[in-house]
Design an enzyme around this catalytic site. Sequence first.
Site, PDB file in Angstrom:
ATOM      1  N   ARG A  86      39.072 -66.482-105.235  1.00  0.00           N
ATOM      2  CA  ARG A  86      38.917 -65.031-105.305  1.00  0.00           C
ATOM      3  C   ARG A  86      38.382 -64.580-106.653  1.00  0.00           C
ATOM      4  NH1 ARG A  86      42.997 -61.260-105.907  1.00  0.00           N
ATOM      5  NH2 ARG A  86      44.608 -62.814-105.429  1.00  0.00           N
TER       6      ARG A  86
ATOM      7  N   TYR B  71      22.398 -44.779 -94.851  1.00  0.00           N
ATOM      8  CA  TYR B  71      23.011 -45.520 -93.751  1.00  0.00           C
ATOM      9  C   TYR B  71      24.250 -44.761 -93.290  1.00  0.00           C
ATOM     10  CZ  TYR B  71      25.863 -49.149 -91.553  1.00  0.00           C
ATOM     11  OH  TYR B  71      26.676 -49.854 -90.706  1.00  0.00           O
TER      12      TYR B  71
END
Length: 405
Positions: free
Chosen positions: A87, A141
């Site tokens: 991560r 978008y």
Amino acid sequence: MDTNTGPARAAASHDDAGGARPRTAARALATEAVHAGRDDLARQGLHAPPIDLSTTYPSHDSRGEAARIDAFAATGAEPDGPPVYGRLGNPTVARFETALARLEGTEAAVAFASGMAALSAVLLVRGSTGLRHVVAVRPLYGCSDHLLTAGLLGSEVTWTDPAGIADALRPDTGLVLVESPANPTLAEVDLRAVAHACGSVPLLVDNTFATPVLQRPAEQGARLVLHSATKYLGGHGDVLAGVVACDEELAGPLRQVRFATGGVLHPLAGYLLLRGLSTLPVRVRAASANAAELARRLAADPRVARVHYPRVGGAMVSFEVHGDPHEVIAGVRLITPAVSLGSVDTLIQHPASISHRIVDAGDRRGAGVDDRLLRLSVGLEDVEDLWADLDGALGERPAPAAARG
């Protein structure tokens, strides 16, 4: 303007551990697309980039590891030395980030699990400093529009046209957001003029449709360049990803948000994206040639009311039909009726029903997203086969005026 043969302007190249070394000469974009992120492979006796799927990495030096984690917590800079945890960073993903930064001409790039995860990270970074106000230009978008309008991350948005950006800025404005060419109308803005209007406020340009093959917003004053890497960067409809190219000052906090929220890119996706970049200039040029020809034929067709095709070029075409757009969607056979874009095959969709359905109908129409608008993502098929499919899906041509009389 197709810049694919021009220099990819980057000040440094990066090895797969995230370090930098001086560059001796600029390389053309087509060359960078093939070699960026892979410069160290020959020294390792490798030809193809390796895929590192590890989620964690062993270390007997816990003091050193603690120091590197502390350094990351302070600045968000990529840790020196071996990886720590998936991560925090991954060598395969880092290769893609290096390559994309070089193609966009920025100091850094930070990859995420999707384009929306990337945009969310930018909003969280700016909002964490108290700068929650965003100035944005429609159309965007549909999900980007919804994220801002709904204030899901605590942001407040002022919608304006490009000429109104300077007047819309406030002391708490943390970001100006534009998409050019815009989804789905392909409207374009003067990026250099917009960047000037932003003053000291960072400008984020969604460059998904143009890609760095057709424009590099950082060269025109943008501090952040966003891609839904799912689209042209991957290019084959088999990877979900997002990435932000930016300067290192902004990249550090973005890495920290990615670490804290977990919106990381999977290493296999990073590998596929790096592979996709190597053919990006070739794919964009070929698909753009198809799109330009289809736009020309559609503009001359009496069944089509209006065609949108950007000055910058590209592989996207939008057009408004006189008849029922849903019948066109139902009538294609070679072209795939599906959301998304940027793949090697041609896709068509009805924005008002799908990609922009989440936007208020009035706002949608006000931004030029007509109910009869269709969006075509043109692929690499033979243009005659594509036209034959469109011609059939558009239905019967109207009878000549003399015949009707």
